[in-house]
Design a protein around this motif. Structure first.
Motif, PDB file in Angstrom:
ATOM      1  N   GLY A 257       0.873  -1.272  -0.191  1.00  0.00           N
ATOM      2  CA  GLY A 257       0.103   0.145  -0.084  1.00  0.00           C
ATOM      3  C   GLY A 257       0.684   1.277   0.064  1.00  0.00           C
ATOM      4  O   GLY A 257       0.270   2.357  -0.429  1.00  0.00           O
ATOM      5  N   ARG A 274      -2.332  -0.086  -8.070  1.00  0.00           N
ATOM      6  CA  ARG A 274      -2.789  -0.588  -6.608  1.00  0.00           C
ATOM      7  C   ARG A 274      -3.887  -1.219  -6.576  1.00  0.00           C
ATOM      8  O   ARG A 274      -3.735  -2.340  -5.863  1.00  0.00           O
ATOM      9  CB  ARG A 274      -2.780   0.721  -5.896  1.00  0.00           C
ATOM     10  CG  ARG A 274      -1.701   1.690  -5.396  1.00  0.00           C
ATOM     11  CD  ARG A 274      -1.824   2.770  -4.484  1.00  0.00           C
ATOM     12  NE  ARG A 274      -0.815   3.415  -3.985  1.00  0.00           N
ATOM     13  CZ  ARG A 274      -0.368   4.449  -4.615  1.00  0.00           C
ATOM     14  NH1 ARG A 274      -1.161   5.051  -5.492  1.00  0.00           N
ATOM     15  NH2 ARG A 274       0.797   5.145  -4.329  1.00  0.00           N
ATOM     16  N   GLN A 275      -4.720  -1.090  -7.438  1.00  0.00           N
ATOM     17  CA  GLN A 275      -5.892  -1.848  -7.625  1.00  0.00           C
ATOM     18  C   GLN A 275      -5.482  -3.419  -8.252  1.00  0.00           C
ATOM     19  O   GLN A 275      -6.101  -4.572  -7.711  1.00  0.00           O
ATOM     20  CB  GLN A 275      -6.940  -1.600  -8.370  1.00  0.00           C
ATOM     21  CG  GLN A 275      -7.745  -0.292  -7.813  1.00  0.00           C
ATOM     22  CD  GLN A 275      -8.714   0.251  -8.953  1.00  0.00           C
ATOM     23  OE1 GLN A 275      -8.339   0.874  -9.987  1.00  0.00           O
ATOM     24  NE2 GLN A 275      -9.808  -0.179  -8.546  1.00  0.00           N
ATOM     25  N   GLU A 278      -3.841  -5.612  -5.111  1.00  0.00           N
ATOM     26  CA  GLU A 278      -4.872  -5.939  -4.094  1.00  0.00           C
ATOM     27  C   GLU A 278      -4.485  -7.526  -3.656  1.00  0.00           C
ATOM     28  O   GLU A 278      -4.728  -8.086  -4.413  1.00  0.00           O
ATOM     29  CB  GLU A 278      -6.219  -5.793  -4.301  1.00  0.00           C
ATOM     30  CG  GLU A 278      -7.206  -6.186  -3.643  1.00  0.00           C
ATOM     31  CD  GLU A 278      -7.138  -5.680  -1.961  1.00  0.00           C
ATOM     32  OE1 GLU A 278      -6.983  -6.335  -1.205  1.00  0.00           O
ATOM     33  OE2 GLU A 278      -7.387  -4.393  -1.931  1.00  0.00           O
ATOM     34  N   ASP A 280      -6.260  -9.335  -1.656  1.00  0.00           N
ATOM     35  CA  ASP A 280      -7.185 -10.168  -1.877  1.00  0.00           C
ATOM     36  C   ASP A 280      -7.844 -10.120  -3.338  1.00  0.00           C
ATOM     37  O   ASP A 280      -8.053  -9.293  -4.026  1.00  0.00           O
ATOM     38  CB  ASP A 280      -8.566  -9.643  -1.099  1.00  0.00           C
ATOM     39  CG  ASP A 280      -9.759 -10.395  -0.987  1.00  0.00           C
ATOM     40  OD1 ASP A 280     -10.019 -11.506  -1.700  1.00  0.00           O
ATOM     41  OD2 ASP A 280     -10.588 -10.017  -0.241  1.00  0.00           O
ATOM     42  N   ARG A 283     -11.154  -8.616  -4.546  1.00  0.00           N
ATOM     43  CA  ARG A 283     -11.395  -7.363  -4.705  1.00  0.00           C
ATOM     44  C   ARG A 283     -10.074  -6.788  -5.738  1.00  0.00           C
ATOM     45  O   ARG A 283     -10.273  -5.545  -5.887  1.00  0.00           O
ATOM     46  CB  ARG A 283     -10.919  -6.569  -3.417  1.00  0.00           C
ATOM     47  CG  ARG A 283     -11.643  -7.027  -2.116  1.00  0.00           C
ATOM     48  CD  ARG A 283     -11.295  -6.460  -0.948  1.00  0.00           C
ATOM     49  NE  ARG A 283     -11.332  -4.916  -0.718  1.00  0.00           N
ATOM     50  CZ  ARG A 283     -10.507  -4.460  -0.008  1.00  0.00           C
ATOM     51  NH1 ARG A 283     -10.069  -5.058   1.246  1.00  0.00           N
ATOM     52  NH2 ARG A 283     -10.345  -3.080   0.077  1.00  0.00           N
ATOM     53  N   ARG A 284      -9.517  -7.439  -6.210  1.00  0.00           N
ATOM     54  CA  ARG A 284      -8.515  -7.105  -7.261  1.00  0.00           C
ATOM     55  C   ARG A 284      -9.099  -6.791  -8.642  1.00  0.00           C
ATOM     56  O   ARG A 284     -10.138  -7.235  -8.974  1.00  0.00           O
ATOM     57  CB  ARG A 284      -7.514  -8.318  -7.460  1.00  0.00           C
ATOM     58  CG  ARG A 284      -6.075  -8.022  -8.036  1.00  0.00           C
ATOM     59  CD  ARG A 284      -5.226  -8.999  -8.299  1.00  0.00           C
ATOM     60  NE  ARG A 284      -5.001  -9.544  -6.868  1.00  0.00           N
ATOM     61  CZ  ARG A 284      -4.644 -10.580  -6.365  1.00  0.00           C
ATOM     62  NH1 ARG A 284      -4.583 -11.723  -7.299  1.00  0.00           N
ATOM     63  NH2 ARG A 284      -4.203 -11.013  -5.165  1.00  0.00           N
TER      64      ARG A 284
END
Length: 288
Positions: A257, A274-275, A278, A280, A283-284
């Motif tokens: 992060g 950043r996405q 992720e 998880d 949530r990616r």
């Protein structure tokens, strides 16, 4: 002191005159220094005798197994596993055809000492460029990453295949500068990570947490690797610092992060990466 890569290239350079089968008969291969490398393969410019077609010959020299630490780390079963991985890389290129993947011209041939196959002309791997600290233009990187993403979309949606080892050595630069996918030795497989010579297992510094911790392979893992690749293309290194060191890997993932390498990305790209990074997978970011 010779580097690992210089030794690998030296082995193949000494052996190009003995290329096996159809590869040796039908192609004139430029001797001397190699033009590129991709994982354990050393790449040479070549020309087809009958047509003058420009091509690239990919060479693996089995004497690699007798080098230093390789001899200690790879027992007979490990050597056979590596040969199977190299064979799979070539056969996957024969099975999977798309403009965003390196085009196979001649299938794998195996001789007593060498493995070899032929593809369209390749100028370098992204790993070569990063190793030489070549300055990549921002537009070139943007276009290249889009081409890699299209290749992944094809693998996931049409071929129902997970790449499984997207890293700079898996991205080849074509004759016109286009970025293409190769490095399919670990597609749809999920071997455990351990202490092993480079490129004999997937690159941990580009692997998703669920892949490293649970041996779960999925399209979401390729997206995570693409995020690492985007950061490496701009900064020279993956935001994850790990070389088969699980403790270092976990520490890097916890710090993603606030990664300084991600923060150095262009303003429009940093939030997207950043996405993609992720931890998880649910949530990616997706490529769909």
């Amino acid at each position: 002191m010779d580097t690992y890569l210089s030794k690998l290239r030296g082995l193949a350079a000494a052996a190009t005159s003995g290329l096996p089968g159809k590869v040796g008969r039908d192609y004139a291969c430029a001797l001397g220094n190699s033009t590129a490398h991709s994982g354990l393969w050393t790449l040479y410019d070549a020309t087809r005798h009958s047509t003058g077609q420009a091509a690239t010959v990919w060479v693996f020299d089995k004497r690699y197994f007798d080098q230093g630490m390789n001899r200690q780390l790879l027992d007979p079963a490990g050597r056979q596993r590596v040969l199977s991985q190299l064979t799979r890389e070539a056969t996957q290129l024969a099975r999977l055809r798309h403009p965003a993947l390196v085009q196979l011209i001649e299938p794998l041939e195996e001789g007593r000492q060498l493995l070899a196959f032929v593809t369209e002309r390749v100028a370098a791997s992204l790993d070569d460029l990063l190793e030489k600290r070549a300055e990549l233009d921002a537009l070139e990187i943007q276009e290249g990453l889009m081409q890699v993403a299209r290749g992944l979309q094809f693998l996931h949606a049409d071929a129902r295949t997970v790449h499984g080892n997207l890293e700079p050595a898996s991205v080849l630069i074509g004759a016109r500068g286009e970025w293409k996918l190769g490095g399919l030795a670990f597609s749809d497989t999920a071997p455990e990570f351990g202490y092993a010579p480079p490129h004999t297992q997937p690159a941990m510094a580009y692997a998703a947490p669920e892949r490293v911790e649970k041996q779960q392979q999925s399209a979401a893992g390729d997206v995570f690797a693409l995020g690492c690749l985007a950061a490496a293309a701009h900064t020279g290194q993956s935001p994850i610092e790990a070389h088969a060191d699980l403790a270092a890997y976990r520490r890097s993932v916890r710090q993603l992060g606030g990664s300084a390498r991600v923060a150095r990305l262009p303003a429009h790209l940093a939030p997207v990466v950043r996405q993609m990074l992720e931890p998880d997978p649910q949530r990616r970011l997706t490529l769909a």
